[in-house]
Each structure stands twice: as structure tokens, then as C-alpha cells.
Design a protein around this motif. Structure first.
Motif, PDB file in Angstrom:
ATOM      1  N   ARG A 218       0.903  -1.288   0.648  1.00 47.48           N
ATOM      2  CA  ARG A 218      -0.019   0.635  -0.686  1.00 47.48           C
ATOM      3  C   ARG A 218       0.982   1.236   0.132  1.00 47.48           C
ATOM      4  N   LEU A 219       0.284   2.421   0.071  1.00 46.69           N
ATOM      5  CA  LEU A 219       1.022   3.608  -0.165  1.00 46.69           C
ATOM      6  C   LEU A 219       1.588   3.884   0.980  1.00 46.69           C
ATOM      7  N   GLU A 220       0.637   3.357   2.346  1.00 47.47           N
ATOM      8  CA  GLU A 220       1.767   3.569   3.385  1.00 47.47           C
ATOM      9  C   GLU A 220       2.806   2.100   3.993  1.00 47.47           C
ATOM     10  N   SER A 221       3.006   1.564   3.110  1.00 43.93           N
ATOM     11  CA  SER A 221       3.304   0.104   3.156  1.00 43.93           C
ATOM     12  C   SER A 221       4.985   0.602   3.973  1.00 43.93           C
ATOM     13  N   THR A 222       5.388  -0.502   5.041  1.00 43.81           N
ATOM     14  CA  THR A 222       7.135   0.312   5.615  1.00 43.81           C
ATOM     15  C   THR A 222       7.496  -1.210   5.318  1.00 43.81           C
ATOM     16  N   LEU A 223       8.588  -1.132   5.503  1.00 41.74           N
ATOM     17  CA  LEU A 223      10.280  -1.514   5.520  1.00 41.74           C
ATOM     18  C   LEU A 223      10.010  -3.186   6.271  1.00 41.74           C
ATOM     19  N   GLN A 224       9.834  -3.373   7.000  1.00 39.78           N
ATOM     20  CA  GLN A 224       9.553  -4.193   7.868  1.00 39.78           C
ATOM     21  C   GLN A 224       8.052  -5.057   6.872  1.00 39.78           C
ATOM     22  N   GLU A 225       7.444  -4.967   5.589  1.00 37.01           N
ATOM     23  CA  GLU A 225       7.043  -5.361   5.096  1.00 37.01           C
ATOM     24  C   GLU A 225       7.286  -5.645   3.161  1.00 37.01           C
ATOM     25  N   LEU A 226       8.339  -6.175   3.694  1.00 38.90           N
ATOM     26  CA  LEU A 226       9.611  -6.456   2.523  1.00 38.90           C
ATOM     27  C   LEU A 226      10.280  -7.957   2.645  1.00 38.90           C
ATOM     28  N   SER A 227      10.164  -8.906   1.758  1.00 41.03           N
ATOM     29  CA  SER A 227      11.735  -9.563   2.002  1.00 41.03           C
ATOM     30  C   SER A 227      12.907  -8.761   2.387  1.00 41.03           C
ATOM     31  N   LEU A 228      13.419  -9.461   3.748  1.00 47.99           N
ATOM     32  CA  LEU A 228      14.436  -9.332   3.699  1.00 47.99           C
ATOM     33  C   LEU A 228      15.441 -10.485   4.222  1.00 47.99           C
ATOM     34  N   TYR A 229      16.340  -9.403   4.031  1.00 45.64           N
ATOM     35  CA  TYR A 229      17.683 -10.581   3.981  1.00 45.64           C
ATOM     36  C   TYR A 229      18.404 -11.345   5.720  1.00 45.64           C
ATOM     37  N   ASP A 230      18.186 -12.471   6.196  1.00 43.81           N
ATOM     38  CA  ASP A 230      19.003 -12.472   7.334  1.00 43.81           C
ATOM     39  C   ASP A 230      20.003 -13.136   8.018  1.00 43.81           C
ATOM     40  N   PHE A 231      21.777 -12.888   7.151  1.00 42.67           N
ATOM     41  CA  PHE A 231      22.367 -13.810   7.113  1.00 42.67           C
ATOM     42  C   PHE A 231      22.852 -12.486   7.882  1.00 42.67           C
ATOM     43  N   GLN A 232      23.807 -14.056   9.361  1.00 45.69           N
ATOM     44  CA  GLN A 232      24.988 -12.749  10.080  1.00 45.69           C
ATOM     45  C   GLN A 232      25.837 -13.667  10.788  1.00 45.69           C
ATOM     46  N   VAL A 233      26.646 -13.202  10.244  1.00 44.45           N
ATOM     47  CA  VAL A 233      28.074 -13.968  10.986  1.00 44.45           C
ATOM     48  C   VAL A 233      29.215 -12.917  11.900  1.00 44.45           C
ATOM     49  N   ASP A 234      29.208 -13.806  12.510  1.00 45.70           N
ATOM     50  CA  ASP A 234      30.004 -13.549  13.679  1.00 45.70           C
ATOM     51  C   ASP A 234      31.694 -13.003  13.478  1.00 45.70           C
ATOM     52  N   LEU A 235      32.154 -12.107  14.168  1.00 43.14           N
ATOM     53  CA  LEU A 235      33.767 -11.238  13.689  1.00 43.14           C
ATOM     54  C   LEU A 235      34.025 -12.186  13.483  1.00 43.14           C
ATOM     55  N   ASP A 236      34.437 -13.069  14.315  1.00 45.05           N
ATOM     56  CA  ASP A 236      35.561 -13.833  14.503  1.00 45.05           C
ATOM     57  C   ASP A 236      36.102 -15.566  14.008  1.00 45.05           C
ATOM     58  N   GLN A 237      34.969 -15.296  12.555  1.00 48.04           N
ATOM     59  CA  GLN A 237      34.858 -16.494  11.557  1.00 48.04           C
ATOM     60  C   GLN A 237      35.094 -15.756  10.782  1.00 48.04           C
ATOM     61  N   ALA A 238      36.809 -17.454  10.321  1.00 50.39           N
ATOM     62  CA  ALA A 238      37.535 -16.420   9.599  1.00 50.39           C
ATOM     63  C   ALA A 238      36.529 -16.160   7.651  1.00 50.39           C
ATOM     64  N   GLY A 239      37.587 -14.839   7.471  1.00 51.88           N
ATOM     65  CA  GLY A 239      37.260 -15.286   5.834  1.00 51.88           C
ATOM     66  C   GLY A 239      36.583 -15.984   4.808  1.00 51.88           C
TER      67      GLY A 239
ATOM     68  N   ILE B 152       7.898   3.117   2.828  1.00 49.19           N
ATOM     69  CA  ILE B 152       8.974   2.822   1.531  1.00 49.19           C
ATOM     70  C   ILE B 152       9.032   4.315   1.076  1.00 49.19           C
ATOM     71  N   VAL B 153       8.449   4.178   0.896  1.00 48.70           N
ATOM     72  CA  VAL B 153       9.125   5.804   0.016  1.00 48.70           C
ATOM     73  C   VAL B 153       9.343   6.424   0.310  1.00 48.70           C
ATOM     74  N   ASP B 154       9.744   6.876   1.914  1.00 45.56           N
ATOM     75  CA  ASP B 154      11.162   7.506   2.674  1.00 45.56           C
ATOM     76  C   ASP B 154      12.224   6.940   2.315  1.00 45.56           C
ATOM     77  N   ALA B 155      11.963   5.549   2.553  1.00 48.36           N
ATOM     78  CA  ALA B 155      13.528   5.043   2.571  1.00 48.36           C
ATOM     79  C   ALA B 155      14.029   5.040   1.515  1.00 48.36           C
ATOM     80  N   ALA B 156      13.356   5.394   0.104  1.00 50.00           N
ATOM     81  CA  ALA B 156      14.270   5.436  -0.942  1.00 50.00           C
ATOM     82  C   ALA B 156      14.405   6.043  -1.555  1.00 50.00           C
ATOM     83  N   ARG B 157      14.019   7.548  -0.473  1.00 50.50           N
ATOM     84  CA  ARG B 157      14.541   9.009  -0.627  1.00 50.50           C
ATOM     85  C   ARG B 157      15.450   8.935   0.039  1.00 50.50           C
TER      86      ARG B 157
END
Length: 467
Positions: free
Chosen positions: A22-43, A114-119
Motif C-alpha cells: 500500500r502507499l503506507e507500506s513499511t520496510l518490515q513488510e518487504l522480504s529482507l535478508y537475514d544472514f549473520q556471521v560473527d566477526l571472529d569467523q574466518a573470511g 518505503i517511499v521515505d526509505a527510497a528517498r
């Protein structure tokens, strides 16, 4: 060492469905990437992630499951492609690479539109414009949004806005055409009624005078007759002559008052339905207000008191029919807000109408308001559209105030939007205030302010420059 790693691949942006947006849709309604890794892991762990997920724009970095930052695919491949990059960064911990690749992060709350985030995304520097956006869902939950996906979704919302605007424009055109047709019809009916009403008003004056003359003549005859005949006395008794003499005059006066009221109503309808907006004409603001009140008189009978405090106003050059429409919309809204109060507390519902001339554009002229004592302690929330004033210009200020339930703060910034209404479909279309705003701002180069406190009351302030 244990690592806080989460691998959750969302649908690709190319197959992501936009139908729920909708016009009032927010970022949390989108498909987001949830990949996380610890800094101490090897490259190598990071390289494997990007190799396994070719659409992954970046990875959230944390330490002991606490958010640290982000590294994008683009930055990762850039540093690996440098001389000895693979030898330097793949065997070592990601911490070493992160020190070299840090950039300013764009972190936005999940409830960002979403419109604010794009701006905000496209306002970044050219080096960072394609970096993923970090979306904060909660204090400990950070996810990534691909900038390309954001721009695709934003273009879809832009298309939605365009289609909605077109639909609203068509609806407003139909409503305007309907109002214009209705105005012409009312003007025609008022014109047709005006002649017979004028005849009744004029003749009742004459008829009252004739009645008084006849009564005077009869009284003279009675004084000359020393001994009235018995037949005359019987007739006077049969027709109740003494009552007829007094009641007949009262009846004529009642007809005269009613005819004059009908004449005022017809003139008010003519004033209100004057829809000629091709050129400005000199008009009396108070006459427009009074004409509107006469038309609304039936709705005011429920127990709403109107208190007028008119100042000394000069003639105003404007469009009387359009201004009457504004007054009608604002007063009708005040009546709607007061109906429940009037039903339960007949003497408590009040509308105040005040007018005066100001020497400057009165967005700050709170001291000049003329409400009853201890009436409104207004909030500072003001929705206004103002034309740029010139220092020499004087202004006519009209305030319509009610002591109704007020307008909730969270919807005050939408009150002048097309088709926005809190009323049922039977009571409102959501165009009244939008059209009023347009008439004041575009047709008269004026301002329309809203001041309202929930549970206390509402005031609309109209500011018209004297040209």
C-alpha cells in the motif's frame, strides 16, 4: 569458537509479490535478508555464504550475537580482487577485512515508509548508493534490504499513487460537476420562488394596512349608531367579533413575518448557489455567513447555539458562491461534531463565529481570537497552507470554533486530503475540507488553518488577503 550464524534466504526480488503493498507500506513488510556471521569467523565462511547465495547483497556482522555492522558483497569482492587479497583476508577473521571496508551505514527502523526509505537511499554518496540498507526490526534483530529491490518496490508504489490520484481526480471532477449542476438547479428554483414570495411579502404589508383601515371605519360606524339593531348584535355574537378584530390582525402579522423569513431563505439560496467563478466580485462576508446559517437553520434546531462576534469588515473581492460553499462545509462539520453533545446536553453545544481585519498574516495572532472565557487551550499542532504574504497586505480573518470532541492528533495532518473522512458513507465523501482548502488557497490566495485539541474542541481559521 561458537559463532552466531543465521542463514535464512528470502525470495528473490524478481519473484517477490507486490500485490499486498500500500502507499503506507513499511520496510518490515518487504522480504529482507537475514544472514549473520560473527566477526571472529574466518573470511572463508563469508566467501562460502556469497558463493552459495548469488543474490545475497551483504551480511550482518555481529560479535557475541551483538550487532556490529555490515559488509556488502560488492565491498567483499572488491577487497578480495586486490593483490594478495585472498591470501590476506580469507584465512584470517572477518574482523581484519571489516577494518578496511567500513563505510557509513544507512540504518532505518522497520516502520520506515518505503517511499521515505527510497528517498534516503538515493540521497547517499555515489560510492555508497548501491550499498544494502540495514533494517532494524527490534533491538537485537537487524536485517538487510537490497537497494535495487527497494527501488523496484518504490516504483510499484509510485504507480499505485498515480492510479489512486487519477481515480481521486475523476471522483473530484464528478463531485464538482454534481455540485455545479445542483447549484444551477437551486439558483433556478430560488429565482422562480422569488417572484411569488416577493408578491406575498409586498401584499401582506398592504393587506395589514387595509385591515387596520377597515377596522377604523367599522369603529367609526359603531360610534355613530346610537342603538345598534338586534340583528347586528346577534351577528357580532355569532362570529365572535371582539376576538376576530384582534386575532385577524395577529394572523396577518404572522403571515407577514413568515413571508419575510421565506424571502430571506430564497435570497440565501441565491447567494449560496452563485457559482460564477470567472471573475471576482465585491461581496459582504457577513452576508455570506448569515445566508449559510439560514440554510442550516433546521440542523441548528437540535440544541446548538451560534454565537456571532462580527468585526467591522470592508467589502471583499472574491467568489461569493465558492466562499459560501466553504462556510457551509466548515459549519456542517461543526454541527456533525456537536450533534451527540446537543442530544445529551441541549444547552452545552456551541459554535462561535468571529471576524476581524488583521494587518499581518495572522498565523501568530492567537491574542486576537474572540472565544468565550476559559474556552480552548489550543494545541500547537497547526495544519496550514499559506500564500506568501506581502508586508503591506491586510487580511480578513474568519474563525469558526466549536466545543465538540475535537480531532485526534494522529489524523490532523490528513484532514485536508481528498476522500479522507472519519464519517460514514451516508454522512460524508471526504471532499468537503479538501475542496474548501482548494477554494481558499488557490481561488483566493488565502490560508486555512486547523487548530484542534482532542476532547476540547476544534477551530478553523480562514485568512483572506484584501486585494
Amino acid at each position: 569458537m561458537d559463532a552466531c550464524i543465521e542463514d535464512c534466504t528470502p525470495p528473490s526480488a524478481s519473484v517477490f509479490s507486490h500485490t499486498h503493498l500500500r502507499l503506507e507500506s513499511t520496510l518490515q513488510e518487504l522480504s529482507l535478508y537475514d544472514f549473520q556471521v560473527d566477526l571472529d569467523q574466518a573470511g572463508m565462511v563469508l566467501a562460502k555464504m556469497f558463493e552459495t547465495n548469488p543474490t545475497l547483497p551483504g551480511v550482518i556482522l555481529n560479535h557475541d550475537c551483538q550487532f556490529i555492522g555490515m559488509i556488502s558483497r560488492r565491498r567483499f569482492l572488491e577487497y578480495l580482487s586486490r593483490p594478495y587479497g585472498r591470501e590476506l583476508f580469507l584465512p584470517r577473521s572477518i574482523r581484519a577485512l571489516y577494518k578496511f571496508s567500513q563505510v557509513d551505514l544507512l540504518i532505518l527502523p522497520g516502520n520506515t515508509l518505503i517511499v521515505d526509505a527510497a528517498r534516503l537511499a538515493i540521497m547517499r554518496s555515489p560510492e555508497q548508493i548501491y550499498e544494502p540498507i540495514i533494517v532494524q526490526i527490534s533491538d537485537s534483530d537487524y536485517r538487510l534490504l537490497d537497494t535495487q529491490q527497494l527501488l523496484i518496490v518504490q516504483s510499484y508504489i509510485h504507480q499505485l499513487a498515480t492510479e489512486l490520484l487519477q481515480a481521486q481526480t475523476q471522483g473530484q471532477l464528478r463531485q464538482t460537476e454534481k455540485l455545479a449542476s445542483l447549484g444551477k438547479m437551486v439558483a433556478g428554483v430560488a429565482h422562480e420562488i422569488r417572484n411569488p414570495v416577493g408578491c406575498i411579502v409586498g401584499n401582506t404589508h398592504c393587506l395589514t394596512q387595509y385591515y387596520e383601515d377597515i377596522m377604523q371605519l367599522i369603529n367609526a360606524y359603531e360610534q355613530e349608531l346610537i342603538t345598534p339593531r338586534s340583528t347586528i348584535e346577534e351577528l357580532k355574537e355569532d362570529i365572535d367579533w371582539e376576538f376576530l378584530k384582534t386575532d385577524g390582525l395577529e394572523m396577518l402579522k404572522s403571515i407577514q413575518v413568515s413571508a419575510e423569513q421565506l424571502n430571506h431563505l430564497v435570497n440565501s439560496l441565491r447567494t449560496f448557489s452563485h457559482m460564477d467563478n470567472r471573475q471576482r466580485r465585491e461581496m459582504d462576508i457577513h452576508e455570506c455567513l448569515d445566508s449559510t446559517l439560514i440554510i442550516l437553520k433546521n440542523r441548528l434546531k437540535v440544541g446548538i447555539e451560534v454565537i456571532k462576534n462580527y468585526g467591522n469588515l470592508p467589502k471583499f473581492s472574491g467568489y461569493s458562491g465558492l466562499l459560501s460553499q466553504v462556510f457551509m462545509n466548515l459549519l456542517a462539520n461543526a454541527i456533525d461534531a456537536l450533534e451527540e453533545t446537543a442530544n445529551h446536553h441541549p444547552n452545552a453545544a456551541k459554535i462561535w463565529i468571529s471576524t476581524h481585519v488583521a494587518d499581518s498574516c495572522p498565523s501568530q495572532l492567537r491574542s486576537l481570537i474572540i472565544p468565550p472565557p476559559n474556552y480552548l487551550e489550543y494545541s500547537q499542532n497547526t495544519q496550514a497552507s499559506e500564500a506568501a504574504p506581502t508586508p503591506q497586505t491586510q487580511y480578513i480573518v474568519i474563525r469558526i470554533t466549536d466545543n465538540g470532541p475535537g480531532i485526534p492528533k494522529e489524523i490532523q495532518n490528513r484532514i485536508f486530503d481528498n476522500f479522507f473522512t472519519t464519517k460514514s458513507a451516508e454522512k460524508g465523501t471526504g471532499l468537503g475540507l479538501a475542496i474548501s482548502h482548494e477554494i481558499i488557497y488557490e481561488k483566493h490566495s488565502g490560508c486555512l488553518h486547523l487548530l484542534s485539541t482532542n476532547g476540547v474542541g476544534t477551530e478553523f481559521e480562514i485568512v483572506l488577503p484584501l486585494i
